[in-house]
Design a protein around this motif. Structure first.
Motif, short mmCIF file in Angstrom:
data_model
loop_
_atom_site.label_atom_id
_atom_site.label_comp_id
_atom_site.label_asym_id
_atom_site.label_seq_id
_atom_site.Cartn_x
_atom_site.Cartn_y
_atom_site.Cartn_z
N PRO A 196 -36.73 -12.28 31.37
CA PRO A 196 -36.14 -11.18 30.60
C PRO A 196 -35.77 -10.02 31.53
CG PRO A 196 -38.13 -11.99 29.55
CD PRO A 196 -38.07 -12.64 30.90
N ILE A 197 -34.61 -9.49 31.33
CA ILE A 197 -34.13 -8.44 32.21
C ILE A 197 -34.51 -7.06 31.66
CG2 ILE A 197 -31.87 -8.11 31.12
CD1 ILE A 197 -30.73 -8.08 34.04
N THR A 198 -34.69 -6.10 32.54
CA THR A 198 -35.00 -4.73 32.16
C THR A 198 -33.88 -3.82 32.65
OG1 THR A 198 -36.19 -4.23 34.20
CG2 THR A 198 -37.46 -5.23 32.40
N PHE A 199 -33.89 -2.57 32.16
CA PHE A 199 -32.88 -1.63 32.63
C PHE A 199 -33.07 -1.31 34.12
CE2 PHE A 199 -31.97 -0.42 28.16
CZ PHE A 199 -30.59 -0.56 28.22
N SER A 200 -34.30 -1.38 34.57
CA SER A 200 -34.56 -1.18 35.99
C SER A 200 -33.86 -2.27 36.81
CB SER A 200 -36.07 -1.20 36.26
OG SER A 200 -36.33 -1.05 37.64
N ASP A 201 -33.91 -3.51 36.31
CA ASP A 201 -33.23 -4.62 36.98
C ASP A 201 -31.71 -4.39 36.98
OD1 ASP A 201 -35.65 -5.96 37.36
OD2 ASP A 201 -35.51 -6.92 35.39
N ILE A 202 -31.20 -3.95 35.84
CA ILE A 202 -29.76 -3.71 35.72
C ILE A 202 -29.32 -2.61 36.67
CG2 ILE A 202 -27.92 -2.95 34.16
CD1 ILE A 202 -29.48 -4.23 31.87
N GLU A 203 -30.13 -1.56 36.78
CA GLU A 203 -29.82 -0.46 37.71
C GLU A 203 -29.70 -0.98 39.14
OE1 GLU A 203 -29.31 2.82 37.26
OE2 GLU A 203 -30.50 3.57 35.59
N LYS A 204 -30.61 -1.84 39.54
CA LYS A 204 -30.58 -2.39 40.90
C LYS A 204 -29.31 -3.22 41.12
CE LYS A 204 -35.62 -2.55 41.36
NZ LYS A 204 -36.81 -3.44 41.47
N ILE A 205 -28.95 -4.00 40.09
CA ILE A 205 -27.73 -4.82 40.19
C ILE A 205 -26.50 -3.92 40.33
CG2 ILE A 205 -26.24 -6.41 38.92
CD1 ILE A 205 -28.80 -7.53 37.62
N LEU A 206 -26.45 -2.87 39.53
CA LEU A 206 -25.30 -1.96 39.57
C LEU A 206 -25.23 -1.22 40.90
CD1 LEU A 206 -25.43 -0.46 35.95
CD2 LEU A 206 -23.97 -2.30 36.81
N ASP A 207 -26.37 -0.81 41.42
CA ASP A 207 -26.39 -0.14 42.72
C ASP A 207 -25.88 -1.06 43.82
OD1 ASP A 207 -27.33 2.29 41.81
OD2 ASP A 207 -29.45 1.76 42.10
N ALA A 208 -26.31 -2.32 43.76
CA ALA A 208 -25.89 -3.28 44.78
C ALA A 208 -24.39 -3.53 44.74
CB ALA A 208 -26.65 -4.59 44.59
N GLU A 209 -23.79 -3.37 43.56
CA GLU A 209 -22.36 -3.61 43.39
C GLU A 209 -21.55 -2.31 43.39
OE1 GLU A 209 -20.90 -6.48 43.42
OE2 GLU A 209 -22.74 -7.68 43.46
N ASN A 210 -22.22 -1.19 43.71
CA ASN A 210 -21.56 0.13 43.81
C ASN A 210 -20.99 0.64 42.49
OD1 ASN A 210 -21.99 0.48 46.65
ND2 ASN A 210 -20.32 -0.98 47.03
N PHE A 211 -21.64 0.29 41.38
CA PHE A 211 -21.29 0.89 40.09
C PHE A 211 -22.22 2.09 39.86
CE2 PHE A 211 -19.89 -3.56 39.36
CZ PHE A 211 -18.55 -3.29 39.09
N THR A 212 -21.91 3.19 40.50
CA THR A 212 -22.82 4.33 40.52
C THR A 212 -22.51 5.38 39.45
OG1 THR A 212 -21.43 5.38 42.20
CG2 THR A 212 -23.28 4.05 42.98
#
Length: 220
Positions: A66-82
């Motif tokens: 199960p994914i969390t918002f913390s996980d999503i934040e890390k994914i977005l940071d890695a892909e430069n969706f800041t």
């Protein structure tokens, strides 16, 4: 004799009024419609963690945890969706009295597609477009009006020739309501409710701007 003069005078005045009215109404009207297709420029994409009772998950999910918002934040940071922020829609579900969402601000359809491709691999993530900003029609308006005027003048000239007349000056231009339904609004409402497999359906996010004008030309 006096009554006859009065009647004659009334008839004369009516005749003069009729002729003046006929001259005033000696024109031709042409209705022209034209369309601009406005490209989408910016998007706001809403990311949620799915509650199966209320959300449709994105397809092609491959992860099992199960994914969390913390996980999503890390994914977005890695892909430069800041450019993002949290919000709440205050929905009440079986599991929570308040649903938290993450809003991502995107500057192109390419970014939107890239975000979708990143998120769809994660189980429990749902997403949908909640806002689209399109280019303005104003830079194209002069060219649009010129095109519509030329069409109207061409049609008016042809119709005048058929009736043995010639077109003269343009008397007036009136904007009328275009009856064509705005397809963009309809399709956007659909995808707000059903974000499942958004890009595989290849929707058109462009906005149709319809202009309808009534041209009145004097005849001579």
């Amino acid at each position: 004799m006096g009554n006859i003069k009065k009647i004659f005078l009334i008839i004369l005045l009516l005749t003069i009024s009729y002729n003046a009215y006929a001259q005033e109404k000696h024109f031709i009207e042409i209705s022209i419609s034209d369309t601009l297709i406005l490209a989408p420029l910016k998007f706001i994409y809403q990311i949620s963690i799915s509650d199966k009772s209320t959300y449709y998950p994105l397809q092609d999910t491959v992860s099992e945890e199960p994914i969390t918002f913390s996980d999503i934040e890390k994914i977005l940071d890695a892909e430069n969706f800041t450019n993002r922020e949290y919000s709440s829609n205050y929905s009440i579900t079986t599991y929570s009295a308040e649903i938290e969402n993450l809003l991502v601000y995107l500057n192109s359809k390419t970014e939107l597609k890239r975000l979708y491709d990143v998120l769809k691999k994660n189980k429990g993530v749902t997403g949908k477009i909640i806002s689209v900003e399109h280019e303005s029609y104003e830079p194209y308006y002069t060219r649009l009006f010129e095109r519509m005027y030329k069409k109207a003048l061409t049609e008016a000239t042809k119709m005048a020739e058929v009736t043995g007349n010639e077109t003269s000056r343009l008397i007036s231009v009136t904007e009328t309501k275009a009856e064509t339904e705005n397809f963009f609004n309809t399709i956007m409402e659909y995808y707000k409710e059903y974000p499942l497999d958004f890009f595989n359906s290849n929707p058109d996010l462009s906005k149709t701007y319809i202009k309808k004008l009534l041209f009145r030309f004097e005849l001579k």
